[in-house]
Design a protein around this motif. Structure first.
Motif, short mmCIF file in Angstrom:
data_model
loop_
_atom_site.label_atom_id
_atom_site.label_comp_id
_atom_site.label_asym_id
_atom_site.label_seq_id
_atom_site.Cartn_x
_atom_site.Cartn_y
_atom_site.Cartn_z
N TYR A 97 -17.82 -15.76 -32.43
CA TYR A 97 -16.56 -16.20 -33.02
C TYR A 97 -16.84 -17.11 -34.22
O TYR A 97 -17.69 -18.02 -34.14
CB TYR A 97 -15.72 -16.97 -31.99
CG TYR A 97 -15.17 -16.11 -30.88
CD1 TYR A 97 -14.12 -15.22 -31.11
CD2 TYR A 97 -15.71 -16.18 -29.59
CE1 TYR A 97 -13.62 -14.43 -30.08
CE2 TYR A 97 -15.21 -15.40 -28.56
CZ TYR A 97 -14.16 -14.51 -28.81
OH TYR A 97 -13.66 -13.73 -27.80
N LEU A 98 -16.12 -16.88 -35.30
CA LEU A 98 -16.31 -17.67 -36.51
C LEU A 98 -16.12 -19.16 -36.24
O LEU A 98 -16.88 -20.01 -36.75
CB LEU A 98 -15.36 -17.21 -37.61
CG LEU A 98 -15.37 -18.06 -38.90
CD1 LEU A 98 -16.74 -18.03 -39.55
CD2 LEU A 98 -14.29 -17.58 -39.87
N ALA A 99 -15.12 -19.50 -35.45
CA ALA A 99 -14.86 -20.91 -35.19
C ALA A 99 -16.07 -21.58 -34.53
O ALA A 99 -16.41 -22.74 -34.83
CB ALA A 99 -13.61 -21.06 -34.30
N HIS A 100 -16.72 -20.86 -33.63
CA HIS A 100 -17.89 -21.42 -32.95
C HIS A 100 -19.07 -21.50 -33.93
O HIS A 100 -19.83 -22.48 -33.91
CB HIS A 100 -18.25 -20.54 -31.76
CG HIS A 100 -18.99 -21.27 -30.68
ND1 HIS A 100 -18.36 -22.05 -29.75
CD2 HIS A 100 -20.31 -21.34 -30.39
CE1 HIS A 100 -19.24 -22.58 -28.92
NE2 HIS A 100 -20.45 -22.16 -29.29
N GLN A 101 -19.22 -20.47 -34.75
CA GLN A 101 -20.28 -20.50 -35.77
C GLN A 101 -20.10 -21.69 -36.71
O GLN A 101 -21.07 -22.36 -37.06
CB GLN A 101 -20.26 -19.20 -36.57
CG GLN A 101 -20.63 -17.97 -35.76
CD GLN A 101 -20.27 -16.68 -36.48
OE1 GLN A 101 -20.00 -16.67 -37.68
NE2 GLN A 101 -20.25 -15.58 -35.73
N ARG A 102 -18.86 -21.94 -37.10
CA ARG A 102 -18.60 -23.05 -38.00
C ARG A 102 -18.90 -24.41 -37.35
O ARG A 102 -19.22 -25.37 -38.05
CB ARG A 102 -17.14 -23.02 -38.48
CG ARG A 102 -16.96 -22.23 -39.77
CD ARG A 102 -15.54 -22.38 -40.29
NE ARG A 102 -15.46 -22.04 -41.71
CZ ARG A 102 -15.61 -22.90 -42.69
NH1 ARG A 102 -15.88 -24.16 -42.42
NH2 ARG A 102 -15.49 -22.51 -43.95
N ARG A 103 -18.80 -24.48 -36.05
CA ARG A 103 -19.17 -25.71 -35.37
C ARG A 103 -20.68 -25.97 -35.47
O ARG A 103 -21.11 -27.09 -35.77
CB ARG A 103 -18.80 -25.63 -33.88
CG ARG A 103 -17.37 -25.93 -33.54
CD ARG A 103 -17.16 -25.69 -32.06
NE ARG A 103 -16.04 -26.46 -31.53
CZ ARG A 103 -15.64 -26.43 -30.28
NH1 ARG A 103 -16.28 -25.65 -29.41
NH2 ARG A 103 -14.62 -27.15 -29.88
N LEU A 104 -21.46 -24.94 -35.20
CA LEU A 104 -22.89 -25.14 -35.00
C LEU A 104 -23.77 -24.81 -36.20
O LEU A 104 -24.76 -25.51 -36.45
CB LEU A 104 -23.37 -24.30 -33.80
CG LEU A 104 -22.75 -24.66 -32.45
CD1 LEU A 104 -23.27 -23.72 -31.36
CD2 LEU A 104 -23.03 -26.11 -32.07
N LEU A 105 -23.45 -23.77 -36.94
CA LEU A 105 -24.40 -23.30 -37.95
C LEU A 105 -24.50 -24.21 -39.18
O LEU A 105 -25.62 -24.42 -39.68
CB LEU A 105 -24.08 -21.85 -38.34
CG LEU A 105 -24.18 -20.84 -37.18
CD1 LEU A 105 -24.03 -19.42 -37.68
CD2 LEU A 105 -25.50 -21.01 -36.42
N PRO A 106 -23.40 -24.76 -39.70
CA PRO A 106 -23.59 -25.74 -40.78
C PRO A 106 -24.42 -26.95 -40.33
O PRO A 106 -25.24 -27.46 -41.09
CB PRO A 106 -22.16 -26.13 -41.15
CG PRO A 106 -21.33 -24.94 -40.77
CD PRO A 106 -21.97 -24.44 -39.51
N ALA A 107 -24.19 -27.41 -39.10
CA ALA A 107 -24.99 -28.53 -38.57
C ALA A 107 -26.45 -28.12 -38.45
O ALA A 107 -27.37 -28.92 -38.73
CB ALA A 107 -24.45 -28.96 -37.22
N LEU A 108 -26.70 -26.89 -38.05
CA LEU A 108 -28.06 -26.37 -37.97
C LEU A 108 -28.70 -26.34 -39.36
O LEU A 108 -29.87 -26.73 -39.53
CB LEU A 108 -28.03 -24.98 -37.35
CG LEU A 108 -29.35 -24.21 -37.22
CD1 LEU A 108 -30.37 -25.00 -36.42
CD2 LEU A 108 -29.10 -22.84 -36.59
N ALA A 109 -27.95 -25.91 -40.34
CA ALA A 109 -28.46 -25.83 -41.71
C ALA A 109 -28.81 -27.22 -42.24
O ALA A 109 -29.85 -27.41 -42.87
CB ALA A 109 -27.43 -25.15 -42.62
N THR A 110 -27.94 -28.19 -41.99
CA THR A 110 -28.21 -29.55 -42.46
C THR A 110 -29.40 -30.16 -41.72
O THR A 110 -30.15 -30.95 -42.29
CB THR A 110 -26.95 -30.42 -42.30
OG1 THR A 110 -25.94 -29.92 -43.18
CG2 THR A 110 -27.23 -31.87 -42.65
N THR A 111 -29.60 -29.78 -40.46
CA THR A 111 -30.77 -30.25 -39.73
C THR A 111 -32.05 -29.74 -40.38
O THR A 111 -33.05 -30.48 -40.48
CB THR A 111 -30.70 -29.80 -38.26
OG1 THR A 111 -29.49 -30.31 -37.68
CG2 THR A 111 -31.88 -30.32 -37.46
#
Length: 621
Positions: free
Chosen positions: A324-338
């Motif tokens: 789900y896009l909403a779930h991806q938006r929760r985790l993947l930008p944070a993953l990218a910044t990490t």
């Protein structure tokens, strides 16, 4: 949607960086350590952590960063990496190790002379001498220069008299103090011959061999904390405690037998900042430890997101929540910044190693490093707090269960935003460096002193910025455009801050500066954002594998565009983006989340969190 679960050795190697071998050794050491059993009492947890600390010392972990002639390995940067890697395990153990070998041992190493090194370092490394770093006071945390504890020299006996003159001078939140510490490095105002010479550090015994408090020393237990209860934080009060003259860590300030004071560094202010500069390793270490905890949380949340299914497609197939896009938006930008912060941390540790790991001294380079360390510590720890909470929510009710580790990660890392420097204060230090251009002005760091300096010394320069029209066009995934956007934002914010402060007079300097603090913090944050992006770009440039480099390009795009999306109000309000381009930013974030979804598992597996420490049932496959 397919999921790539194949490990990427190139990605792991790039993330591990210069100290890859040390990271692997530490992973193995963590793999044989015991996690604290559920439901331990505070005392049981403390005892468990001490046992594990001794196991680390026995394995050779504690040698990192100390001089070879005293039993160390001489790898200054490696000492930060060794601390950082402990963040994959029990964070109480990480913090206690940091107190013992980073703060206490580091203070003796950095502020002491050969005699102190000979006497203490080997015992510190081997854990035969447990100690505390007694700087923070109940009334003075960030404002270290105005600590109230005193150390008055008595020439008749050749001793220093260490005293707590009031309740505000009580040493507070001191790790190792409540239970295990035998001595403390105490920071106090040095007084000799009736003259004050500023804050210095002394080695002060706080316990007798039988564990009881030494005469004149009052030890209190801070008690239960929100997290990190395996660390025995305590409070120390000194009632005219006498220590020999040799107890003074006198690399930067010496007191002769007759009480004569001398120092190789002229000026109380410059000497103070020279002393604190040698302890910058602590802030770099906390940033790294916070990132390790963040990686662990993301590993749990992404693994859960791939296996947890909710609701069905028309064909009746249930959907993994990470689709789900909403779930991806929760985790993947944070993953990218990490990822971005990982590469920035690697660059920072390398610079720390270069500046403090040798004998050469470059004051300007040290000032720049201290500023960068302050900024990245603030950004990394805020990112940890935010991301771990996001991971908890992304795992629903299961994320609230202790067995799934996220609540403990959240509790243990919450204090990272305020220890080793309150983040808001640290960003003000970054801004000060930007405003003064890292000039050789080492006066007071208090708000009034800073404002007065800015008001009387700062000369506004015309900043050559990228023409706005160059930002309005261009592809949002174009790296050159992204770098220009971040650089322009930083320069514009700093130029605006200079304009706000330039007209301050002596009478209203404090008020003008105080009213501009929001601007001060933004200037610092945009500076750190630009530094982090440049570190990410440099990491991609040195990636030897084209597929991995292309993957990192997309991760970097997501980091950048999510950052821009979060700050759209500024970019739109200052004419850096058109409305159409702002909408395209959001669209691109969505597209990047979809593109990276199939490789989410690969991205978190590259962090290399030892699976022995991923015990959450929701993260198992």
């Amino acid at each position: 949607m397919g999921v790539n679960t194949t490990g990427n050795d190139t990605l792991r190697t790039l993330l591990d960086g210069r100290w890859a071998e040390l990271r692997e050794r530490t992973r193995k050491r963590l793999g044989v350590l015991e996690a604290p059993a559920p439901g331990l009492s505070r005392e049981e947890h403390r005892e468990h952590v001490l046992r594990q600390l001794r196991a680390l010392a026995s394995s050779g972990h504690s040698t990192a960063g100390f001089p070879v002639r005293h039993g160390g390995d001489g790898d200054f940067g490696g000492s930060v990496v060794a601390f950082e890697m402990l963040g994959f395990g029990d964070l109480s153990l990480m913090v206690k190790a940091g107190v013992q070998w980073g703060l206490f041992g580091g203070a003796v190493q950095a502020l002491g002379t050969d005699a102190h090194h000979e006497r203490y370092l080997r015992e510190i490394i081997e854990l035969d001498l447990l100690g505390c770093f007694a700087m923070t006071e109940s009334g003075h945390g960030s404002d270290v220069q105005r600590l109230n504890t005193t150390a008055t020299y008595d020439p008749d006996t050749g001793e220093f008299v260490v005293n707590t003159p009031n309740v505000h001078a009580r040493k507070d939140y001191i790790g190792n103090a409540a239970r295990d510490g035998q001595v403390a490095v105490v920071f106090a105002q040095l007084i000799t011959g009736g003259e004050e010479h500023g804050v210095h550090a002394l080695v002060v015994p706080i316990r007798e061999p039988d564990g009881s408090a030494r005469a004149g020393v009052t030890i209190e237990d801070c008690g239960e904390k929100a997290g990190l209860n395996g660390v025995d934080n305590g409070r120390l009060t000194f009632d005219n405690v006498r220590v020999p003259r040799e107890a003074l860590l006198d690399r930067y300030g010496h007191v002769a037998e007759d009480g004569t004071y001398s120092s190789p560094v002229e000026g109380t202010g410059k000497r103070f900042f020279t002393m604190l500069g040698t302890l910058v390793r602590g802030r770099v270490s906390v940033a790294g430890g916070a990132l390790s905890a963040t990686k662990k949380a993301l590993t749990i949340a992404v693994r859960h997101g791939e296996t947890r299914k909710q609701f069905a497609k028309p064909d009746g197939t249930e959907v993994p929540v990470l689709d789900y896009l909403a779930h991806q938006r929760r985790l993947l930008p944070a993953l990218a910044t990490t990822y971005a912060l990982n590469f920035a941390q690697e660059a920072l540790v390398s610079e720390l190693h270069a500046v403090f790991g040798g004998d050469e001294s470059d004051d300007q380079r040290k000032r720049e490093l201290e500023s960068q360390a302050a900024g990245q510590k603030a950004v990394a720890t805020w990112h940890a707090t935010r991301t771990i909470q996001t991971c908890r929510e992304a795992c629903g009710g299961a994320g609230y269960l202790a067995e799934n580790q996220l609540p403990q990660l959240k509790a243990d890392t919450d204090v990272f935003t305020t220890f080793e420097g309150d983040n808001t204060v640290l960003l003000q230090l970054v801004a000060k460096g930007l405003l003064t251009g890292y000039r050789d002005h080492l006066g007071d760091l208090d708000t009034l002193g800073m404002a007065r300096f800015v008001a009387t010394q700062l000369v506004g320069a015309v900043i050559e910025r990228t023409p706005v029209r160059a930002l309005l066009g261009g592809d949002v995934r174009d790296r050159a455009w992204q770098l220009k956007l971040f650089t322009d934002r930083e320069e514009h914010v700093l130029d605006g801050l200079v304009r706000r402060l330039r007209n301050a007079g002596e009478d209203d300097a404090f008020e003008v500066f105080n009213n501009a603090q929001d601007h001060v913090l933004r200037a610092a944050r945009t500076h750190v954002d630009r530094i982090v992006l440049e570190a990410f770009v440099a990491a991609i440039d040195r990636c030897p594998d084209s597929d991995t480099a292309e993957l990192l390009e997309r991760v970097c795009d997501l980091h950048v565009l999510a950052n821009v999306e979060e700050d759209l109000a500024w970019f739109l309000g200052h004419g850096r983006l058109t409305t159409a381009k702002a909408k395209s930013i959001t669209s691109e974030v969505n597209s990047l989340c979809a593109e990276l979804r199939p490789r989410a598992a690969e991205l978190v597996e590259a962090f290399g969190v030892p699976m022995e420490w991923i015990t959450a049932p929701i993260a198992q496959r």
